[in-house]
Design a protein around this motif. Sequence first.
Motif, PDB file in Angstrom:
ATOM      1  N   ASN A  35      42.702  44.552  46.216  1.00 13.66           N
ATOM      2  CA  ASN A  35      43.669  43.647  45.611  1.00 13.66           C
ATOM      3  C   ASN A  35      44.082  42.584  46.635  1.00 13.66           C
ATOM      4  O   ASN A  35      44.693  42.898  47.643  1.00 13.66           O
ATOM      5  N   ILE A  36      43.698  41.342  46.366  1.00 15.22           N
ATOM      6  CA  ILE A  36      44.141  40.250  47.239  1.00 15.22           C
ATOM      7  C   ILE A  36      44.907  39.275  46.360  1.00 15.22           C
ATOM      8  O   ILE A  36      44.325  38.639  45.476  1.00 15.22           O
ATOM      9  N   LEU A  37      46.189  39.180  46.585  1.00 17.46           N
ATOM     10  CA  LEU A  37      47.065  38.290  45.812  1.00 17.46           C
ATOM     11  C   LEU A  37      46.886  38.499  44.305  1.00 17.46           C
ATOM     12  O   LEU A  37      46.897  37.538  43.536  1.00 17.46           O
ATOM     13  N   GLY A  38      46.693  39.735  43.932  1.00 17.33           N
ATOM     14  CA  GLY A  38      46.558  40.044  42.509  1.00 17.33           C
ATOM     15  C   GLY A  38      45.130  39.897  41.981  1.00 17.33           C
ATOM     16  O   GLY A  38      44.846  40.272  40.846  1.00 17.33           O
ATOM     17  N   TYR A  39      44.240  39.368  42.778  1.00 18.50           N
ATOM     18  CA  TYR A  39      42.835  39.294  42.368  1.00 18.50           C
ATOM     19  C   TYR A  39      42.174  40.638  42.627  1.00 18.50           C
ATOM     20  O   TYR A  39      42.375  41.235  43.690  1.00 18.50           O
ATOM     21  N   LYS A  40      41.341  41.066  41.668  1.00 19.66           N
ATOM     22  CA  LYS A  40      40.559  42.295  41.879  1.00 19.66           C
ATOM     23  C   LYS A  40      39.224  41.873  42.473  1.00 19.66           C
ATOM     24  O   LYS A  40      38.389  41.291  41.782  1.00 19.66           O
ATOM     25  N   ILE A  41      39.037  42.168  43.764  1.00 20.02           N
ATOM     26  CA  ILE A  41      37.812  41.738  44.443  1.00 20.02           C
ATOM     27  C   ILE A  41      36.899  42.947  44.621  1.00 20.02           C
ATOM     28  O   ILE A  41      37.326  43.971  45.185  1.00 20.02           O
ATOM     29  N   PHE A  42      35.662  42.828  44.153  1.00 24.87           N
ATOM     30  CA  PHE A  42      34.702  43.927  44.257  1.00 24.87           C
ATOM     31  C   PHE A  42      34.518  44.301  45.731  1.00 24.87           C
ATOM     32  O   PHE A  42      34.281  43.425  46.573  1.00 24.87           O
ATOM     33  N   ASN A  43      34.644  45.609  46.046  1.00 23.86           N
ATOM     34  CA  ASN A  43      34.606  45.957  47.478  1.00 23.86           C
ATOM     35  C   ASN A  43      33.504  46.938  47.866  1.00 23.86           C
ATOM     36  O   ASN A  43      33.563  47.557  48.920  1.00 23.86           O
ATOM     37  N   LYS A  44      32.488  47.053  46.989  1.00 28.84           N
ATOM     38  CA  LYS A  44      31.344  47.916  47.353  1.00 28.84           C
ATOM     39  C   LYS A  44      30.157  47.046  47.806  1.00 28.84           C
ATOM     40  O   LYS A  44      30.312  45.854  47.996  1.00 28.84           O
TER      41      LYS A  44
END
Length: 245
Positions: free
Chosen positions: A4-13
């Motif tokens: 979660n970056i500033l409410g954005y869901k960023i794919f982390n795989k």
Amino acid sequence: MFSNILGYKIFNKSKEKLIEFVFARKKICIISGNPEVLLNGMNNKNLYDTFNSDDFIIIPDGVGTVVSAKIAGQPVQEKIAGIEVMDELLRISNEKGYRVYLLGASEDVIQRCKSNIINKYKNIDICGCRNGYFKNDEMNEIVEEIKVSRADILFVALGSPKQENFIIENMQQLPCRIYMPVGGSFDIFAGKLNRAPKIMLKLGLEWLYRVWKEPFRIKRLGKIPKFILIVFFNRIGLVRKTLVK
Ligand code: UDP
């Protein structure tokens, strides 16, 4: 699976997991989440909400986003460059027979991009391509052309946020499964621009290489520290709200 970056869901795989995720969906748009694109979204509620919706996935494209994820306390596994995802989707399309449509860039670039892709992936089905310098009243015709082409994958290179807006406006009426705004990637496939040398990519200095090659980008470079600072102030509690209006 998401940071979660500033409410954005960023794919982390990993990139491999991303490809699995994408092919498991009926319809999906892959957003190259570099600081410039993410800042665009933060100044436009519709873009922001759409990026976070189920039909969209944001990838950590660029060192600015990777660093921001660390600062937010939600690190991502690796940087995933949009152009590498595009290349992987082309490779898979070549293997599985998926139809690909290319929209964007100048006529010369799109033609060279198409023939270089065909040289690299001999069996690929490029079912259509069109340059990105069209008038608003040609939009319906373009959408019709993409429909008739029965493309499975649509790459759009119109610059940001034009390319994201084109996809958002038309995605539900188009039959493609995978949508991807790709910025300057057609220019790279066309051989008009090169990617940074491997060592610079490794050191997270692709942005420096791009400014060196295209000095007009210097104005846009400020978006990287701006985004990182917003994430930092958010983390330490100085900015409690995001920029979204
Ligand atoms: N482009 C286009 N139509 C437009 C504006 C831009 O086709 O109205 C193309 C441009 O020729 C380039 C691509 O969009 O090939 C990406 O532009 P830019 O370099 O700004 O994108 P970035 O890589 O910085 O996201």
